[in-house]
Motif scaffolding. Structure first.
Motif, PDB file in Angstrom:
ATOM      1  N   ALA A  10       0.893  -1.072  -0.388  1.00  0.00           N
ATOM      2  CA  ALA A  10      -0.623  -0.049   0.201  1.00  0.00           C
ATOM      3  C   ALA A  10       0.932   1.318  -0.412  1.00  0.00           C
ATOM      4  CB  ALA A  10      -0.959  -0.046   1.344  1.00  0.00           C
ATOM      5  N   PHE A  11      -0.250   1.768  -0.152  1.00  0.00           N
ATOM      6  CA  PHE A  11       0.803   3.150  -0.039  1.00  0.00           C
ATOM      7  C   PHE A  11      -0.049   4.421   1.454  1.00  0.00           C
ATOM      8  CE2 PHE A  11       0.596   4.465  -4.807  1.00  0.00           C
ATOM      9  CZ  PHE A  11       2.532   4.647  -4.888  1.00  0.00           C
ATOM     10  N   ASP A  12       0.756   4.886   2.085  1.00  0.00           N
ATOM     11  CA  ASP A  12       0.092   5.441   3.377  1.00  0.00           C
ATOM     12  C   ASP A  12       0.061   6.088   3.907  1.00  0.00           C
ATOM     13  OD1 ASP A  12      -0.229   2.802   4.514  1.00  0.00           O
ATOM     14  OD2 ASP A  12       0.567   2.370   5.402  1.00  0.00           O
ATOM     15  N   THR A  13      -0.334   7.213   4.443  1.00  0.00           N
ATOM     16  CA  THR A  13       0.053   8.320   4.813  1.00  0.00           C
ATOM     17  C   THR A  13      -0.261   8.450   6.608  1.00  0.00           C
ATOM     18  OG1 THR A  13      -0.195   9.818   3.060  1.00  0.00           O
ATOM     19  CG2 THR A  13      -0.426  11.005   5.119  1.00  0.00           C
ATOM     20  N   ILE A  14       0.526   9.020   7.426  1.00  0.00           N
ATOM     21  CA  ILE A  14       0.968   8.838   8.945  1.00  0.00           C
ATOM     22  C   ILE A  14       1.490  10.217   8.852  1.00  0.00           C
ATOM     23  CG2 ILE A  14       2.042   7.533  10.314  1.00  0.00           C
ATOM     24  CD1 ILE A  14       3.154   5.354   8.183  1.00  0.00           C
ATOM     25  N   GLU A  15       0.377  10.660  10.119  1.00  0.00           N
ATOM     26  CA  GLU A  15       0.198  11.586  10.851  1.00  0.00           C
ATOM     27  C   GLU A  15       0.555  11.600  12.697  1.00  0.00           C
ATOM     28  OE1 GLU A  15      -2.195  15.087   9.456  1.00  0.00           O
ATOM     29  OE2 GLU A  15      -2.083  15.450  11.334  1.00  0.00           O
ATOM     30  N   THR A  16       1.891  12.000  13.204  1.00  0.00           N
ATOM     31  CA  THR A  16       1.984  11.195  14.616  1.00  0.00           C
ATOM     32  C   THR A  16       2.308  12.441  15.765  1.00  0.00           C
ATOM     33  OG1 THR A  16       4.085  10.795  14.548  1.00  0.00           O
ATOM     34  CG2 THR A  16       3.000   8.653  13.654  1.00  0.00           C
ATOM     35  N   PRO A  17       2.150  12.638  16.480  1.00  0.00           N
ATOM     36  CA  PRO A  17       2.820  13.990  17.095  1.00  0.00           C
ATOM     37  C   PRO A  17       4.157  14.476  16.805  1.00  0.00           C
ATOM     38  CG  PRO A  17       1.766  12.072  18.942  1.00  0.00           C
ATOM     39  CD  PRO A  17       1.992  12.205  17.728  1.00  0.00           C
ATOM     40  N   GLY A  19       5.498  14.033  13.926  1.00  0.00           N
ATOM     41  CA  GLY A  19       5.620  14.726  12.472  1.00  0.00           C
ATOM     42  C   GLY A  19       4.493  14.401  11.375  1.00  0.00           C
ATOM     43  N   LYS A  20       5.073  14.209  10.819  1.00  0.00           N
ATOM     44  CA  LYS A  20       3.709  13.313   9.290  1.00  0.00           C
ATOM     45  C   LYS A  20       4.344  13.582   7.744  1.00  0.00           C
ATOM     46  CE  LYS A  20       1.092  18.244   8.603  1.00  0.00           C
ATOM     47  NZ  LYS A  20       0.037  18.442   8.288  1.00  0.00           N
ATOM     48  N   THR A  21       3.537  12.435   7.038  1.00  0.00           N
ATOM     49  CA  THR A  21       4.668  11.417   6.082  1.00  0.00           C
ATOM     50  C   THR A  21       3.404  12.228   4.726  1.00  0.00           C
ATOM     51  OG1 THR A  21       3.484   9.330   5.894  1.00  0.00           O
ATOM     52  CG2 THR A  21       5.345   9.836   7.361  1.00  0.00           C
ATOM     53  N   ASN A  22       4.281  12.470   4.157  1.00  0.00           N
ATOM     54  CA  ASN A  22       3.350  11.939   1.813  1.00  0.00           C
ATOM     55  C   ASN A  22       3.457  10.749   2.106  1.00  0.00           C
ATOM     56  OD1 ASN A  22       4.478  14.814   1.888  1.00  0.00           O
ATOM     57  ND2 ASN A  22       5.825  14.613   0.974  1.00  0.00           N
ATOM     58  N   LYS A  23       2.448  10.424   0.886  1.00  0.00           N
ATOM     59  CA  LYS A  23       2.539   8.825   0.626  1.00  0.00           C
ATOM     60  C   LYS A  23       3.757   7.888   0.388  1.00  0.00           C
ATOM     61  CE  LYS A  23      -1.257   8.890  -2.368  1.00  0.00           C
ATOM     62  NZ  LYS A  23      -1.760   8.263  -4.278  1.00  0.00           N
ATOM     63  N   ILE A  24       3.511   6.747   1.429  1.00  0.00           N
ATOM     64  CA  ILE A  24       4.968   6.819   1.909  1.00  0.00           C
ATOM     65  C   ILE A  24       4.118   4.921   2.035  1.00  0.00           C
ATOM     66  CG2 ILE A  24       5.896   8.015   3.232  1.00  0.00           C
ATOM     67  CD1 ILE A  24       5.664   6.132   6.179  1.00  0.00           C
ATOM     68  N   LEU A  25       6.042   3.460   1.581  1.00  0.00           N
ATOM     69  CA  LEU A  25       5.282   2.405   1.455  1.00  0.00           C
ATOM     70  C   LEU A  25       5.081   1.958   2.399  1.00  0.00           C
ATOM     71  CD1 LEU A  25       5.930   0.040  -0.146  1.00  0.00           C
ATOM     72  CD2 LEU A  25       8.009   0.073   1.024  1.00  0.00           C
TER      73      LEU A  25
END
Ligand code: AMP
Length: 310
Positions: A10-17, A19-25
């Motif tokens: 998949a592509f995941d976009t993740i946000e945690t306290p 930081g955040k990512t763009n679409k990653i593996l």
């Protein structure tokens, strides 16, 4: 021994306290196969991605000696996409987006070279798809393990129970075990779930470790207390990958070896949470893994004073 892994890529976009990512593996199949690749020889993945899936991610899996012949690339569709935002405690998260895309009508194809596999790990997917994989294998593997989630209990319990009845090891978290069994006590829950078919049950409790049950015994593995937890995404899948990969290493499926496999799974999960996505998982050395397993031994080892007991 041979291992086949089925699960989302998949592509995941993740946000945690933090930081955040763009679409990653991401994807359960990705985490499971990457974690298993440190133990199993040439794990084989079955999944589907769209035309938008970068070749560099496929090469990354191959670099980890993962066989991607069973990874279908659908020219007409988009890769599964998931977005999650973690709360401040990092234990809970909101799913912001689940776009099934090519996963929606996923029909697993099993390459001839995947037949006769000794180990099969079914990542969290529709129980109908999971069962289809079992049915399409000409020979039943020595061990079938499976993960699932509340969603399938709510939407297709009958199909889920049918698939659960076919597997040897069910790997779920404590909330799912309670939901599936209707029991609050995990001991009672384990009895009910083991009567549904699986010979062994693993209940994951996140930062509180994991329990391994069979009808007669129980084993508990802690999670390693970590200074930095950056992103818990995929920790459960990484646990499953380390667990099944360790078993596939020499094929020993005794309860004793499963205890070790639970520790190796926990060690791999402890790496996974240290960085975003698969970042920490893709650059591990055997030495680091061994060191972490030794940390687990230190964590739980203690000596009784005989005088206290007698
Ligand atoms: P975990 O943190 O162990 O729950 O796993 C997170 C991974 O599961 C992410 O990489 C997602 O891409 C993937 N995922 C989330 N929802 C689904 C779903 N419905 N079906 C398949 N994979 C999913």
């Amino acid at each position: 021994m041979s291992l086949v892994v089925v699960g989302s890529v998949a592509f995941d976009t993740i946000e945690t306290p933090f930081g955040k990512t763009n679409k990653i593996l991401g994807g359960a199949g990705t985490y499971i196969s990457l974690a298993s690749s440190y133990f199993a020889d040439n794990p084989k993945v079955i999944s589907v991605v769209g035309r938008d899936f970068p070749g560099k991610y496929i090469r990354l899996l191959q670099k980890h000696n993962i066989d991607t012949e069973g990874l279908q690339i659908k020219g007409s569709g988009k890769t599964f996409f998931w977005k999650g935002i973690y709360h401040a405690d990092m234990n809970s998260r909101d799913t912001i987006a689940t776009e099934l895309n090519v996963l929606e009508d996923f029909d697993p194809v099993i390459p001839e070279s995947y037949q006769n596999t000794k180990f099969l790990m079914l990542g969290n997917l529709s129980p109908v798809v999971q069962r289809r994989v079992i049915e399409r294998l000409k020979k039943r593997p020595k061990l079938i393990a499976m993960d699932t989630m509340n969603f399938w209990m709510d939407t297709c319990l009958e199909d889920l129970l049918k698939t659960i009845s076919l597997v040897d090891v069910l790997i779920i978290n404590d909330g799912e075990a309670r939901r599936l069994s209707g029991e609050y006590s995990l001991v009672k829950a384990s009895k009910k779930i083991l009567s549904m078919g699986p010979k062994r049950l693993i209940i994951k409790k996140g930062e509180h470790g994991a329990l391994l049950f069979d009808k007669k015994q129980v084993f508990f593995a802690p999670a390693l207390p970590l200074e930095d937890i950056f992103d818990p995404t995929g920790a459960g899948d990484t646990f499953a990958g380390g667990f099944i990969g360790y078993l596939a290493k020499d094929g020993d499926i005794s309860f004793d070896n499963m205890k070790r496999a639970v520790i190796y799974g926990s060690a791999m999960a402890s790496f996974c949470v240290e960085k975003f996505g698969t970042e920490r998982l893709v650059n591990l050395s055997q030495k680091e893994i061994n060191k972490r397993v030794l940390n687990f031994i230190d964590l739980v080892q203690f000596n009784c004073r005989l005088a206290d007991l007698f």
